[in-house]
Design an enzyme around this catalytic site. Structure first.
Site, PDB file in Angstrom:
ATOM      1  N   ASP A  68       1.216  -1.036  -0.205  1.00 39.98           N
ATOM      2  CA  ASP A  68       0.463  -0.139   0.106  1.00 39.98           C
ATOM      3  C   ASP A  68       1.107   0.892   0.202  1.00 39.98           C
ATOM      4  O   ASP A  68       1.527   1.775   1.226  1.00 39.98           O
ATOM      5  CB  ASP A  68      -1.190  -0.253   0.974  1.00 39.98           C
ATOM      6  CG  ASP A  68      -2.149  -0.926   1.152  1.00 39.98           C
ATOM      7  OD1 ASP A  68      -2.988  -1.262   0.552  1.00 39.98           O
ATOM      8  OD2 ASP A  68      -2.302  -1.356   2.562  1.00 39.98           O
ATOM      9  N   ARG A  76       4.275   2.480   2.996  1.00 41.69           N
ATOM     10  CA  ARG A  76       4.686   2.113   3.969  1.00 41.69           C
ATOM     11  C   ARG A  76       6.250   2.097   3.851  1.00 41.69           C
ATOM     12  O   ARG A  76       6.979   1.908   4.682  1.00 41.69           O
ATOM     13  CB  ARG A  76       4.419   1.008   3.599  1.00 41.69           C
ATOM     14  CG  ARG A  76       2.825   0.072   3.593  1.00 41.69           C
ATOM     15  CD  ARG A  76       2.355   0.449   4.529  1.00 41.69           C
ATOM     16  NE  ARG A  76       0.812  -0.267   4.213  1.00 41.69           N
ATOM     17  CZ  ARG A  76       0.204   0.292   4.955  1.00 41.69           C
ATOM     18  NH1 ARG A  76      -0.078   1.131   6.416  1.00 41.69           N
ATOM     19  NH2 ARG A  76      -0.878  -0.479   5.028  1.00 41.69           N
ATOM     20  N   ARG A 142      -7.420  10.428   2.022  1.00 40.54           N
ATOM     21  CA  ARG A 142      -6.884   9.651   1.161  1.00 40.54           C
ATOM     22  C   ARG A 142      -7.955   9.127  -0.317  1.00 40.54           C
ATOM     23  O   ARG A 142      -7.128   9.023  -1.141  1.00 40.54           O
ATOM     24  CB  ARG A 142      -7.004   8.196   1.497  1.00 40.54           C
ATOM     25  CG  ARG A 142      -6.382   8.180   2.951  1.00 40.54           C
ATOM     26  CD  ARG A 142      -6.762   6.323   3.433  1.00 40.54           C
ATOM     27  NE  ARG A 142      -6.158   5.267   2.512  1.00 40.54           N
ATOM     28  CZ  ARG A 142      -6.982   4.415   2.814  1.00 40.54           C
ATOM     29  NH1 ARG A 142      -8.186   4.094   4.164  1.00 40.54           N
ATOM     30  NH2 ARG A 142      -6.490   2.779   2.442  1.00 40.54           N
ATOM     31  N   HIS A 173     -12.545   1.648  -2.620  1.00 39.23           N
ATOM     32  CA  HIS A 173     -13.354   0.159  -2.236  1.00 39.23           C
ATOM     33  C   HIS A 173     -14.292   0.700  -2.102  1.00 39.23           C
ATOM     34  O   HIS A 173     -15.066   1.493  -1.933  1.00 39.23           O
ATOM     35  CB  HIS A 173     -12.927   0.276  -0.597  1.00 39.23           C
ATOM     36  CG  HIS A 173     -11.342   0.588   0.369  1.00 39.23           C
ATOM     37  ND1 HIS A 173     -11.276   1.733  -0.250  1.00 39.23           N
ATOM     38  CD2 HIS A 173     -10.454  -0.703   0.660  1.00 39.23           C
ATOM     39  CE1 HIS A 173     -10.133   1.849   1.057  1.00 39.23           C
ATOM     40  NE2 HIS A 173      -9.565   0.575   1.156  1.00 39.23           N
ATOM     41  N   HIS A 185     -10.886  -1.732   9.722  1.00 44.93           N
ATOM     42  CA  HIS A 185      -9.917  -2.999  11.169  1.00 44.93           C
ATOM     43  C   HIS A 185     -10.962  -3.093  12.056  1.00 44.93           C
ATOM     44  O   HIS A 185      -9.959  -4.408  12.063  1.00 44.93           O
ATOM     45  CB  HIS A 185      -8.810  -1.805  10.672  1.00 44.93           C
ATOM     46  CG  HIS A 185      -8.278  -1.818   9.335  1.00 44.93           C
ATOM     47  ND1 HIS A 185      -8.736  -0.380   8.328  1.00 44.93           N
ATOM     48  CD2 HIS A 185      -7.066  -1.970   8.571  1.00 44.93           C
ATOM     49  CE1 HIS A 185      -7.828  -0.977   7.781  1.00 44.93           C
ATOM     50  NE2 HIS A 185      -6.819  -2.538   7.338  1.00 44.93           N
ATOM     51  N   ASP A 255     -10.738  -7.616   0.227  1.00 45.42           N
ATOM     52  CA  ASP A 255     -10.309  -6.940   1.490  1.00 45.42           C
ATOM     53  C   ASP A 255      -9.295  -7.881   2.921  1.00 45.42           C
ATOM     54  O   ASP A 255      -9.432  -8.940   2.290  1.00 45.42           O
ATOM     55  CB  ASP A 255     -10.402  -5.539   2.312  1.00 45.42           C
ATOM     56  CG  ASP A 255      -9.990  -4.310   2.387  1.00 45.42           C
ATOM     57  OD1 ASP A 255      -8.963  -5.062   2.860  1.00 45.42           O
ATOM     58  OD2 ASP A 255     -10.532  -3.407   3.309  1.00 45.42           O
TER      59      ASP A 255
END
Length: 341
Positions: A68, A76, A142, A173, A185, A255
């Site tokens: 990502d 990352r 984002r 998404h 999450h 996901d």
């Protein structure tokens, strides 16, 4: 000379540290494993990253390597890589000057993809096609814009930049995560809007960009007005809408099936097998089981017992490195990206 690869398996896993350990190499060699995703914990420097990707390739040449690397707070690899702006910064530039915004979107896609491909990776889960809403902290900065038309136009430019480096894009998404405040999450988000609102707004970037995308990742979100399952576990969303209504022919990534929303949505928090079966039945081509090593092993065991085949479609996500870019053009693109960051 092109290298012939076996079709990738359908399971994506992760690694614990800076180099794969013996048990992780054993897992990567299993035919059901087709991809590995890297996180910040797997990165120390560009040279270490190249050693890591080379070790994965030596062990399992068919395995895809992903990350990502959106920009902003989701990047990352940072030290030694260009610091990429959040997509919302590109959207703001577009709102002030559309031509400059589109140039920046392509620059960011190109720089991001070229650096990753040069380090031995195949693709990044990018770009985000969700709509911007300050009330949605999990997406927030984002996203490019609150305007579906602007998101679609900027995404097309970003995808074109990625393609210049030989990288396929993954839109996320589907059908839209930007209007919920819960983080999948840790919780199961619910979006109570009806189908007309989703189609008129959130789905438009996916519809307008679907022919340009190598992959799409559905949201761990329930849209109860249309279907009782989360999008990633829903034949309605993945088969009826995404495949047949929209006509998407690329890869559908689940996901992360270890996320709290996946546990809750599958109605079986401890059942790895149930989550895998529901995602496959819905139409996912690749299944992500991350940050849960025991679950990843259970997933591999179940896929082998069930005889789930490899998937040749996944090979389209393999990077196709392009020749070195013109040095002056590269410097100019880097300068524009850094100025925005």
């Amino acid at each position: 000379m092109a290298v012939d690869h076996a079709p990738p398996g359908v399971l994506m896993v992760d690694l614990r540290g800076l180099m794969p350990e013996a048990d992780e190499l054993d897992l990567l060699r299993r035919g059901c494993v087709g991809a590995v995703i890297l996180f910040a914990r797997n990165y120390a420097s560009p040279s270490q990253l190249r050693e890591l990707t080379a070790a994965v390739r030596d062990c399992a040449p068919e395995v895809l390597i992903a990350v990502d690397q959106e920009g902003g707070r989701v990047q990352r690899f940072q030290d030694g890589f260009t610091r990429l702006p959040a997509l919302r910064r590109i959207g703001e530039a577009y709102e002030a000057d559309p031509r400059r915004g589109l140039e920046l979107a392509e620059d960011c896609g190109w720089v991001m993809a070229a650096e990753l491909v040069g380090a031995g990776l195949d693709f990044s889960f990018a770009p985000v096609l969700d709509l911007h809403d300050p009330a949605s902290p999990v997406i927030g900065e984002r996203a490019f814009s609150a305007s579906p038309a602007a998101v679609a136009e900027l995404a097309r430019a970003h995808i074109a930049g990625m393609a210049r480096a030989g990288m396929a894009a993954v839109g996320k998404h589907f059908p839209g995560h930007g209007m919920v405040d819960a983080d999948s999450h840790v919780a199961l988000p619910v979006d109570g809007r009806d189908g007309d609102a989703l189609r008129a707004n959130d789905m438009r970037p996916f519809v307008e960009c679907h022919r340009l995308l190598g992959g799409i990742m559905p949201a761990h979100v329930i849209y109860p007005a249309l279907c009782p399952d989360t999008a990633g576990f829903s034949r309605f969303w993945l088969q009826t809408v995404l495949r047949r209504e929209i006509g998407f022919e690329g890869v559908i990534f689940s996901d992360d099936l270890s996320m709290a929303a996946a546990h809750a949505a599958a109605h079986a928090a401890g059942s790895v097998e149930r989550r895998l079966a529901k995602a496959l039945d819905a139409g996912c081509d690749m299944l992500l089981m991350l940050n849960a090593p025991e679950d990843a092993l259970r997933a591999a065991d179940w896929l082998e017992r069930e005889g789930v085949p490899t998937n040749a479609k996944l090979a389209q996500m393999r990077a196709k490195p392009h020749p070195e870019p013109d040095a002056n053009e590269w410097r100019q693109a880097l300068g524009r990206v850094l100025a925005l960051s």
